[in-house]
Every structure is written in structure tokens, then in C-alpha cells.
Design an enzyme around this catalytic site. Structure first.
Site, PDB file in Angstrom:
ATOM      1  N   ASP A 133       3.608  -6.291  14.389  1.00 32.93           N
ATOM      2  CA  ASP A 133       2.525  -7.174  13.980  1.00 32.93           C
ATOM      3  C   ASP A 133       1.239  -6.705  14.639  1.00 32.93           C
ATOM      4  OD1 ASP A 133       2.121 -10.013  12.596  1.00 32.93           O
ATOM      5  OD2 ASP A 133       0.841  -9.954  14.374  1.00 32.93           O
TER       6      ASP A 133
ATOM      7  N   TYR B 214      -8.796 -13.211  15.072  1.00 30.91           N
ATOM      8  CA  TYR B 214      -7.648 -14.009  15.528  1.00 30.91           C
ATOM      9  C   TYR B 214      -7.817 -14.419  16.988  1.00 30.91           C
ATOM     10  CZ  TYR B 214      -4.494 -13.193  11.522  1.00 30.91           C
ATOM     11  OH  TYR B 214      -3.891 -13.194  10.289  1.00 30.91           O
TER      12      TYR B 214
END
Length: 338
Positions: free
Chosen positions: A68, A144
Site C-alpha cells: 500500500d 492522506y
């Protein structure tokens, strides 16, 4: 790899973004066994297995390691967890004081399981299957990190860029440096090529695109190639329609991945004929299957004929995709007439 070096191959090679994922029943079984998403990312036994699953089932021409983009801020010391049904969550980093608390551990040590996954994959994959590594582009990862989650328009990160440009520049610099180290280690562990994901590039205004997206990506690619000249990098600027020309003009990408919103019949003739491209079937045409899928595949093939092109989706495969539709797509691509 021949396409990434500028060779037009017919039929084109094929892989799909997120091909090791929730649309596969064998993946869902492994996810249940692992207990959590991060447990899979950091356990080479699980990460290798789920990376190989779509290769065994479909024979894709490339495998992309299972991981990820947020393992990078996690490696820097930012708390990361995945909420079931909600996606990633992080403790937000919003000030220079927050930044100063990062890097309290060695990112390379934290990411060692990723490199072990790549080493095992290189040994286990068929020789003809390209092994792809990846990381998120700094702007996407920073978005993020600042918001602590995915947001519709990346407003928290955009506001931070305007209010405190020094903070944003310091965060971007940290991510550039860490990403160069991370990708260098991926290549050393066996990755043949890298994909750089700028998933949130479309959110940037014109004044912010160069300093927050294009320049940081250029620094990563040039930094990686200064250390490992053989590395090849595919750059995916999602939603980058108006910015695509700027990305191409910047000239640092070995290949440009095109999202599904772009009309290849209009875009490809504007690009250098030797520039490798990738994409761009709509993931929902793959969900639909049947005539819509066949027509979508044929349109991509017709537009890309004669160019160095890698067949792919225009974004990641979605969980509700029927496995038989993936087989239909691959068969259609590989049966393309010369």
C-alpha cells in the site's frame, strides 16, 4: 519491459491495477486468514501469495507487489490503521512540530518485509513475468498524512499548502527523500520497473501542480535513476486530463498511464509516437462484461495499435468485478489480430 523501452508489441502486454485484490475469492480467503490488511502487507508469506494469485489464475504479463502507498508514512512513524469498510486512517500531521516527531525509526528497517516479499516474488515468478514495485507520489501521500484519511477534494492538504508553504515543502521533501530510498531498495530486491501513483493530481490548481506534483515526481525518478540507471518508471497522474501535456513535456517518465476518462483517439496522436503509454479501459466496463467490455477492449486496442502500449484499466479493478469478465478481457486482448 520491451514496451517500456519504446518497442511496439502486438498484442500488447496486459496487467491491471489492484489485480491482487478483493475481486478474487482466493484473496478474500487469505485476507480472512491474515486478520487485517496491514498484516498482509507486512507478512511476506501472505503478500507473496496474494501477488501470485492473479498470475496463476490469468497469466498476466506483470505482477505488482501487494502492499500500500501508506506504508511510507507508517515507516516514518505516523500511526496508520485500516477501519473496516472505511479505508485507511492516520493520526493527522498538520504542523512542523508534527513533522519533527516523524523519522523516529528507520524506514528501511520498518519496510524490510516489503523487500523480502519482492525477493521471494522474483524467485517464484515465471521468468517472462515482469515484477512491478510502486509507491505513492508525494502529493498524494501528503494528502492522506494531513487529512488522516481520504477526502473528496483533498481540501485539508490544499489549504495547508496555501497557509503554510514551508510546512508543505518540508513534508514533500521528506517524502521525496524517503521514496527514493524505498524505490531503490525495491529495485535491488528484484523489481523490474516501478509505478508512481499520483492518485490525487487532479485536485491541484495550476499554481500548485508544478511544486507539489510534477517537480517532486521528477526528483524521485531522477534520484532513483541516478542510483539505478536500469530502473523504469510508469507515472500515473489520475484525472490529469488538463495536466497530461505538462507531465509529458516534463519528460521524466518512461511511460505514462492514462486514466479511463481520456479519449485515446484524441490523446494518443498528441503524444510522441515513441512514448510508452498504459491504460485505459473503464473499470466499470469490466464489471459490465459482455458487449460493453468487448467494445471497450477493442477501442483501446485500435487507438494504441502501432504504439508502445501496455493494456490496463484506467484505474484499479473494483471488488464487484466478476472473475469471468477478467478472463474475457484477457482473451480479447490476446486474440487481437495483427
Amino acid at each position: 519491459m520491451r514496451v517500456l523501452d519504446g518497442e511496439a508489441i502486438w498484442p500488447p502486454p496486459i496487467w491491471v491495477m489492484r489485480q491482487a485484490g478483493r475481486y478474487l475469492p482466493e484473496y478474500r480467503a487469505k485476507r480472512a486468514e491474515a486478520g487485517g490488511f496491514l498484516d498482509m502487507c507486512y507478512n511476506p508469506d501472505f503478500a507473496v501469495e496474494v501477488t501470485l494469485q492473479p498470475i496463476r489464475r490469468y497469466g498476466f504479463d506483470a505482477a505488482i507487489m501487494f502492499s500500500d502507498i501508506l506504508v511510507v508514512p507508517h515507516a516514518l512513524g505516523q500511526n496508520l490503521w485500516f477501519a473496516e469498510g472505511e479505508g485507511p486512517r492516520l493520526d493527522p500531521v498538520t504542523t512542523r512540530e508534527d513533522l519533527a516527531k516523524l523519522r523516529q525509526r528507520d524506514p528501511a528497517e520498518h519496510l524490510a518485509p516489503v523487500f523480502e516479499t519482492l525477493r521471494r516474488l522474483r524467485r517464484e515468478l515465471p521468468a517472462e513475468t515482469t515484477l512491478l514495485g510502486f509507491c505513492g507520489a508525494p502529493w498524494t501521500v501528503a494528502s492522506y498524512m494531513i487529512a488522516g484519511k481520504s477526502t473528496p477534494d483533498q481540501a485539508p492538504a490544499r489549504i495547508a499548502a496555501y497557509r503554510d508553504p514551508e510546512f508543505m515543502a518540508a513534508l514533500i521533501d521528506m517524502l521525496v527523500e524517503t521514496s527514493i530510498d524505498y524505490l531503490t531498495a525495491q529495485v535491488d530486491a528484484g523489481a523490474d520497473a516501478i509505478q508512481l501513483f499520483e492518485s490525487f493530481g487532479a485536485a491541484l490548481s495550476a499554481p500548485l501542480l508544478e511544486p507539489l506534483s510534477l517537480m517532486p515526481m521528477r526528483r524521485i525518478v531522477e534520484g532513483l535513476k541516478a542510483r539505478r540507471p536500469q530502473a523504469r518508471v510508469i507515472v500515473f497522474l489520475r484525472g490529469g486530463g488538463p495536466n497530461l501535456a505538462k507531465l509529458v513535456e516534463a519528460g521524466f517518465a518512461d511511460a505514462i498511464a492514462l486514466d479511463w476518462s481520456l479519449d485515446l483517439t484524441r490523446v494518443l496522436p498528441t503524444l510522441p509516437v515513441t512514448l510508452p503509454t498504459q491504460g485505459n479501459l473503464d473499470p466499470l466496463a469490466l464489471v459490465a462484461g459482455g458487449k460493453a467490455l468487448d467494445e471497450g477492449v477493442d477501442a483501446v486496442l485500435a487507438a494504441a495499435r502501432g504504439r508502445p502500449h501496455i493494456f490496463n484499466l484506467g484505474h484499479g479493478i473494483v471488488p464487484q468485478t466478476p472473475v469471468e469478465h477478467v478472463a474475457q478481457m484477457i482473451a480479447r486482448v490476446r486474440a487481437a489480430q495483427g
